[in-house]
Design a protein around this motif. Structure first.
Motif, PDB file in Angstrom:
ATOM      1  N   ASP A   1     -59.502 -17.659  -8.389  1.00 29.73           N
ATOM      2  CA  ASP A   1     -59.634 -17.943  -9.694  1.00 29.73           C
ATOM      3  C   ASP A   1     -58.710 -18.632 -10.273  1.00 29.73           C
ATOM      4  OD1 ASP A   1     -60.055 -15.264 -12.198  1.00 29.73           O
ATOM      5  OD2 ASP A   1     -57.988 -16.642 -12.518  1.00 29.73           O
ATOM      6  N   ILE A   2     -59.211 -19.849 -10.882  1.00 30.92           N
ATOM      7  CA  ILE A   2     -57.965 -20.787 -11.748  1.00 30.92           C
ATOM      8  C   ILE A   2     -57.310 -20.030 -11.659  1.00 30.92           C
ATOM      9  CG2 ILE A   2     -59.037 -21.349 -13.718  1.00 30.92           C
ATOM     10  CD1 ILE A   2     -57.511 -23.410 -10.780  1.00 30.92           C
ATOM     11  N   GLY A   3     -57.208 -18.925 -12.726  1.00 37.33           N
ATOM     12  CA  GLY A   3     -55.579 -17.932 -13.818  1.00 37.33           C
ATOM     13  C   GLY A   3     -54.900 -17.905 -12.394  1.00 37.33           C
ATOM     14  N   ARG A   4     -54.999 -17.314 -11.647  1.00 33.77           N
ATOM     15  CA  ARG A   4     -54.547 -16.150 -10.647  1.00 33.77           C
ATOM     16  C   ARG A   4     -53.774 -17.609  -9.879  1.00 33.77           C
ATOM     17  NH1 ARG A   4     -58.664 -12.119  -9.347  1.00 33.77           N
ATOM     18  NH2 ARG A   4     -58.960 -13.511  -7.736  1.00 33.77           N
ATOM     19  N   TYR A   5     -54.851 -18.018  -9.548  1.00 37.96           N
ATOM     20  CA  TYR A   5     -54.377 -19.428  -8.536  1.00 37.96           C
ATOM     21  C   TYR A   5     -52.490 -20.175  -8.921  1.00 37.96           C
ATOM     22  CZ  TYR A   5     -53.218 -24.372  -6.726  1.00 37.96           C
ATOM     23  OH  TYR A   5     -52.725 -25.602  -6.576  1.00 37.96           O
ATOM     24  N   ARG A   6     -52.516 -20.682 -10.320  1.00 41.52           N
ATOM     25  CA  ARG A   6     -52.055 -21.529 -11.240  1.00 41.52           C
ATOM     26  C   ARG A   6     -50.238 -20.331 -11.416  1.00 41.52           C
ATOM     27  NH1 ARG A   6     -53.001 -26.236 -12.740  1.00 41.52           N
ATOM     28  NH2 ARG A   6     -51.164 -26.691 -13.596  1.00 41.52           N
ATOM     29  N   GLU A   7     -50.811 -19.252 -11.964  1.00 42.70           N
ATOM     30  CA  GLU A   7     -50.051 -18.486 -11.750  1.00 42.70           C
ATOM     31  C   GLU A   7     -48.993 -18.116 -10.677  1.00 42.70           C
ATOM     32  OE1 GLU A   7     -50.013 -13.140 -11.795  1.00 42.70           O
ATOM     33  OE2 GLU A   7     -51.215 -14.595 -13.494  1.00 42.70           O
ATOM     34  N   GLY A   8     -49.112 -18.250  -9.871  1.00 49.08           N
ATOM     35  CA  GLY A   8     -48.962 -17.998  -8.748  1.00 49.08           C
ATOM     36  C   GLY A   8     -48.132 -18.703  -7.746  1.00 49.08           C
ATOM     37  N   ALA A   9     -48.861 -20.081  -8.150  1.00 48.98           N
ATOM     38  CA  ALA A   9     -47.546 -21.490  -7.905  1.00 48.98           C
ATOM     39  C   ALA A   9     -46.422 -21.620  -9.280  1.00 48.98           C
ATOM     40  CB  ALA A   9     -48.573 -22.698  -8.168  1.00 48.98           C
ATOM     41  N   HIS A  10     -46.993 -21.222 -10.069  1.00 48.12           N
ATOM     42  CA  HIS A  10     -45.488 -20.839 -11.075  1.00 48.12           C
ATOM     43  C   HIS A  10     -45.078 -20.042 -10.587  1.00 48.12           C
ATOM     44  CE1 HIS A  10     -46.917 -24.411 -13.694  1.00 48.12           C
ATOM     45  NE2 HIS A  10     -48.272 -24.087 -13.894  1.00 48.12           N
ATOM     46  N   ALA A  11     -45.341 -18.905 -10.869  1.00 44.33           N
ATOM     47  CA  ALA A  11     -44.398 -18.101 -10.262  1.00 44.33           C
ATOM     48  C   ALA A  11     -43.248 -18.853  -8.807  1.00 44.33           C
ATOM     49  CB  ALA A  11     -45.217 -16.654  -9.855  1.00 44.33           C
ATOM     50  N   THR A  12     -43.963 -19.122  -8.059  1.00 44.84           N
ATOM     51  CA  THR A  12     -43.413 -19.655  -6.471  1.00 44.84           C
ATOM     52  C   THR A  12     -42.365 -20.580  -7.055  1.00 44.84           C
ATOM     53  OG1 THR A  12     -45.216 -19.119  -5.402  1.00 44.84           O
ATOM     54  CG2 THR A  12     -43.564 -20.804  -4.433  1.00 44.84           C
ATOM     55  N   LEU A  13     -43.111 -21.331  -7.933  1.00 47.75           N
ATOM     56  CA  LEU A  13     -42.121 -22.692  -8.587  1.00 47.75           C
ATOM     57  C   LEU A  13     -40.673 -21.927  -9.136  1.00 47.75           C
ATOM     58  CD1 LEU A  13     -44.728 -25.701  -9.715  1.00 47.75           C
ATOM     59  CD2 LEU A  13     -43.206 -25.270  -7.027  1.00 47.75           C
ATOM     60  N   GLN A  14     -40.882 -21.204  -9.144  1.00 44.89           N
ATOM     61  CA  GLN A  14     -39.851 -20.535 -10.007  1.00 44.89           C
ATOM     62  C   GLN A  14     -39.315 -20.326  -9.518  1.00 44.89           C
ATOM     63  OE1 GLN A  14     -40.706 -17.182 -13.001  1.00 44.89           O
ATOM     64  NE2 GLN A  14     -38.894 -17.808 -14.480  1.00 44.89           N
ATOM     65  N   ARG A  15     -39.726 -19.040  -8.476  1.00 40.56           N
ATOM     66  CA  ARG A  15     -39.041 -19.116  -7.033  1.00 40.56           C
ATOM     67  C   ARG A  15     -37.948 -20.049  -6.543  1.00 40.56           C
ATOM     68  NH1 ARG A  15     -37.937 -13.235  -8.594  1.00 40.56           N
ATOM     69  NH2 ARG A  15     -40.203 -12.358  -8.595  1.00 40.56           N
ATOM     70  N   LEU A  16     -38.106 -21.084  -6.594  1.00 42.07           N
ATOM     71  CA  LEU A  16     -37.525 -22.093  -5.636  1.00 42.07           C
ATOM     72  C   LEU A  16     -36.390 -22.562  -7.132  1.00 42.07           C
ATOM     73  CD1 LEU A  16     -40.474 -24.094  -3.994  1.00 42.07           C
ATOM     74  CD2 LEU A  16     -38.630 -22.194  -3.344  1.00 42.07           C
ATOM     75  N   GLU A  17     -36.897 -22.770  -8.156  1.00 36.87           N
ATOM     76  CA  GLU A  17     -35.488 -23.141  -9.383  1.00 36.87           C
ATOM     77  C   GLU A  17     -34.683 -22.446  -9.068  1.00 36.87           C
ATOM     78  OE1 GLU A  17     -37.060 -25.737 -12.934  1.00 36.87           O
ATOM     79  OE2 GLU A  17     -38.569 -24.470 -12.239  1.00 36.87           O
ATOM     80  N   GLN A  18     -34.608 -21.000  -8.852  1.00 37.48           N
ATOM     81  CA  GLN A  18     -33.639 -19.570  -8.979  1.00 37.48           C
ATOM     82  C   GLN A  18     -32.813 -19.752  -7.525  1.00 37.48           C
ATOM     83  OE1 GLN A  18     -36.553 -16.255 -10.711  1.00 37.48           O
ATOM     84  NE2 GLN A  18     -36.251 -16.704 -12.440  1.00 37.48           N
ATOM     85  N   GLY A  19     -33.505 -20.547  -6.630  1.00 39.46           N
ATOM     86  CA  GLY A  19     -32.708 -20.746  -5.722  1.00 39.46           C
ATOM     87  C   GLY A  19     -33.358 -20.244  -4.232  1.00 39.46           C
ATOM     88  N   MET A  20     -34.552 -19.182  -4.398  1.00 42.25           N
ATOM     89  CA  MET A  20     -34.987 -18.990  -3.134  1.00 42.25           C
ATOM     90  C   MET A  20     -35.165 -19.961  -2.174  1.00 42.25           C
ATOM     91  SD  MET A  20     -39.119 -17.972  -2.424  1.00 42.25           S
ATOM     92  CE  MET A  20     -40.195 -19.005  -2.312  1.00 42.25           C
ATOM     93  N   ARG A  21     -35.019 -20.623  -0.756  1.00 40.00           N
ATOM     94  CA  ARG A  21     -34.430 -21.039   0.302  1.00 40.00           C
ATOM     95  C   ARG A  21     -35.690 -21.203   0.835  1.00 40.00           C
ATOM     96  NH1 ARG A  21     -29.807 -19.258   3.861  1.00 40.00           N
ATOM     97  NH2 ARG A  21     -30.452 -17.020   3.217  1.00 40.00           N
ATOM     98  N   VAL A  22     -36.337 -22.912   1.816  1.00 39.09           N
ATOM     99  CA  VAL A  22     -37.546 -22.865   2.375  1.00 39.09           C
ATOM    100  C   VAL A  22     -36.626 -23.555   3.639  1.00 39.09           C
ATOM    101  CG1 VAL A  22     -39.513 -23.845   1.968  1.00 39.09           C
ATOM    102  CG2 VAL A  22     -39.123 -22.827   0.325  1.00 39.09           C
ATOM    103  N   GLN A  23     -37.011 -22.453   4.453  1.00 35.21           N
ATOM    104  CA  GLN A  23     -36.860 -22.981   5.545  1.00 35.21           C
ATOM    105  C   GLN A  23     -37.087 -23.974   6.687  1.00 35.21           C
ATOM    106  OE1 GLN A  23     -33.413 -22.337   7.414  1.00 35.21           O
ATOM    107  NE2 GLN A  23     -33.495 -23.079   9.251  1.00 35.21           N
ATOM    108  N   ILE A  24     -37.248 -25.313   6.960  1.00 38.60           N
ATOM    109  CA  ILE A  24     -38.215 -25.929   7.755  1.00 38.60           C
ATOM    110  C   ILE A  24     -37.351 -26.289   8.998  1.00 38.60           C
ATOM    111  CG2 ILE A  24     -38.863 -28.664   8.050  1.00 38.60           C
ATOM    112  CD1 ILE A  24     -39.918 -27.485   5.332  1.00 38.60           C
ATOM    113  N   GLY A  25     -38.575 -25.955  10.302  1.00 43.63           N
ATOM    114  CA  GLY A  25     -38.033 -25.489  11.540  1.00 43.63           C
ATOM    115  C   GLY A  25     -38.248 -26.650  12.079  1.00 43.63           C
ATOM    116  N   GLN A  26     -39.761 -27.246  11.758  1.00 42.68           N
ATOM    117  CA  GLN A  26     -40.066 -28.774  12.384  1.00 42.68           C
ATOM    118  C   GLN A  26     -40.720 -29.378  11.482  1.00 42.68           C
ATOM    119  OE1 GLN A  26     -41.015 -25.499  13.681  1.00 42.68           O
ATOM    120  NE2 GLN A  26     -39.479 -25.529  15.805  1.00 42.68           N
ATOM    121  N   GLU A  27     -40.459 -30.606  12.226  1.00 40.38           N
ATOM    122  CA  GLU A  27     -41.198 -31.802  10.845  1.00 40.38           C
ATOM    123  C   GLU A  27     -42.075 -32.445  11.874  1.00 40.38           C
ATOM    124  OE1 GLU A  27     -39.519 -33.591   7.607  1.00 40.38           O
ATOM    125  OE2 GLU A  27     -38.274 -32.122   7.266  1.00 40.38           O
ATOM    126  N   LEU A  28     -43.302 -33.154  11.949  1.00 42.29           N
ATOM    127  CA  LEU A  28     -44.104 -34.129  12.866  1.00 42.29           C
ATOM    128  C   LEU A  28     -44.560 -35.237  11.929  1.00 42.29           C
ATOM    129  CD1 LEU A  28     -45.429 -31.499  15.005  1.00 42.29           C
ATOM    130  CD2 LEU A  28     -43.472 -32.326  15.586  1.00 42.29           C
TER     131      LEU A  28
END
Length: 327
Positions: free
Chosen positions: A275-302
């Motif tokens: 559902d494109i509405g739910r998708y975009r809602e979840g994506a924007h919620a994620t970006l909002q969390r990241l802007e508010q300081g949620m950390r993303v631990q990058i374990g490996q880059e290949l």
């Protein structure tokens, strides 16, 4: 004019040897599409499920990958809300992020705020939408709720821990080692359980005041899922979101009630994002969390060409945080 682009594809379902690096012709973006030049590509366990055929893909050969971030380098006819040079990220279907560049429906490309890096977006978008689905739709969290998260030091686990904490919950999580425990605790986990040495069911019950937790999230499957059911308090919920340890046996209604009286869910984030509405809602919620300081631990880059090694790492349980591929 078509352009030859590096892809990692499978021609048949199977083990990691099926992942082949190939040059594939990429046409100009069609109507309603944009072309994204990837800067970072997320690796998720769902990619393994696609590779093995546990979750079959629409057609083979297929380029794997359900998450990426990069820059729009071309827009197709009819696209008016995105422009060349714009930073974007995406997750979900149609899969195909294991590539240096790809065409994508424009409605699935989410503009990135300046404060969110390509790496954070590629490492968190699918996991963040999963957290949004679980905590806003499957069982909305209330302040003070207790939550059990398995593999709390993994890419999804760390996102779930931080998201639940931001909603006012208390979180107990299972980990496989002391360093993983320390990592999860540093991201807000209230209590870590070394599942190889400790009884996580007893720990979760105690954490929930003797009755168990309000919400248990199990991406392990196998025999672990049945134990997870025992960690949930009456009228709580267990959600099965994966099966890293193997097939999930059928759940008999007697396993969840009436004596135990718990709810059981088997939600799928790809179904949620259909559902494109739910998708975009979840994506924007994620970006909002990241802007508010949620950390993303990058374990490996290949490098992209080492996608098979990335699969080996996540299948072995050796990873912490998110695994990225670089074109």
């Amino acid at each position: 004019m078509n352009t030859a682009i590096e892809h990692v594809r499978i021609h048949a379902y199977g083990d990691r040897s099926e992942l082949k690096t190939e040059l594939v012709a990429l046409p100009p973006p069609g109507a309603g599409q944009v072309r994204i030049r990837h800067a970072a590509i997320g690796v998720n366990f769902v990619d393994v499920y696609h590779r093995t055929g546990l979750y079959p893909l629409p057609v083979l050969p297929a380029t794997l990958g359900a998450e990426g971030a990069g820059i729009i380098e071309a827009v197709g006819p009819g696209v008016t809300d995105l422009v060349e040079g714009q930073r974007v990220a995406y997750a979900g279907a149609p899969v195909g992020s294991y590539a240096a560049a790809r065409n994508l429906p424009a409605e699935r490309a989410i503009p990135l705020p300046d404060a969110v890096s390509f790496e954070a977006a590629a490492g968190a978008m699918l996991r963040g939408i999963t957290a949004h689905m679980l905590f806003s739709y499957v069982r909305p969290l209330r302040p003070g709720d207790s939550v059990l998260v398995h593999a709390a030091a993994g890419g999804l686990g760390l996102v779930l821990v931080q998201w639940a904490k931001a909603l006012g919950a208390r979180v107990i999580g299972t980990v496989g080692s002391l360093p993983k425990a320390e990592l999860a605790l540093s991201h807000g986990l209230n209590e870590a359980v070394l599942y190889r040495e400790q009884d996580f069911v007893a720990a979760a019950r105690a954490f929930g005041g003797g009755e168990g937790v309000h919400f248990a999230i199990d991406g392990i499957g196998g025999t672990t899922l049945r134990q997870t059911l025992e960690a949930v308090r009456p009228y709580g919920m267990a959600a099965s979101i994966g099966q890293v340890a193997g097939e999930i046996d059928a759940i008999n209604p007697a396993d969840i009630g009436p004596y135990r009286s718990i709810a059981f869910a088997r939600p799928g984030v790809f179904r949620f994002m259909s559902d494109i509405g739910r998708y975009r809602e979840g994506a924007h919620a994620t970006l909002q969390r990241l802007e508010q300081g949620m950390r993303v631990q990058i374990g490996q880059e290949l490098p992209l060409a080492q996608a098979a090694e990335a699969h080996r790492l996540i299948e072995s349980g050796q990873t912490t945080g998110s695994v990225l591929l670089r074109p």
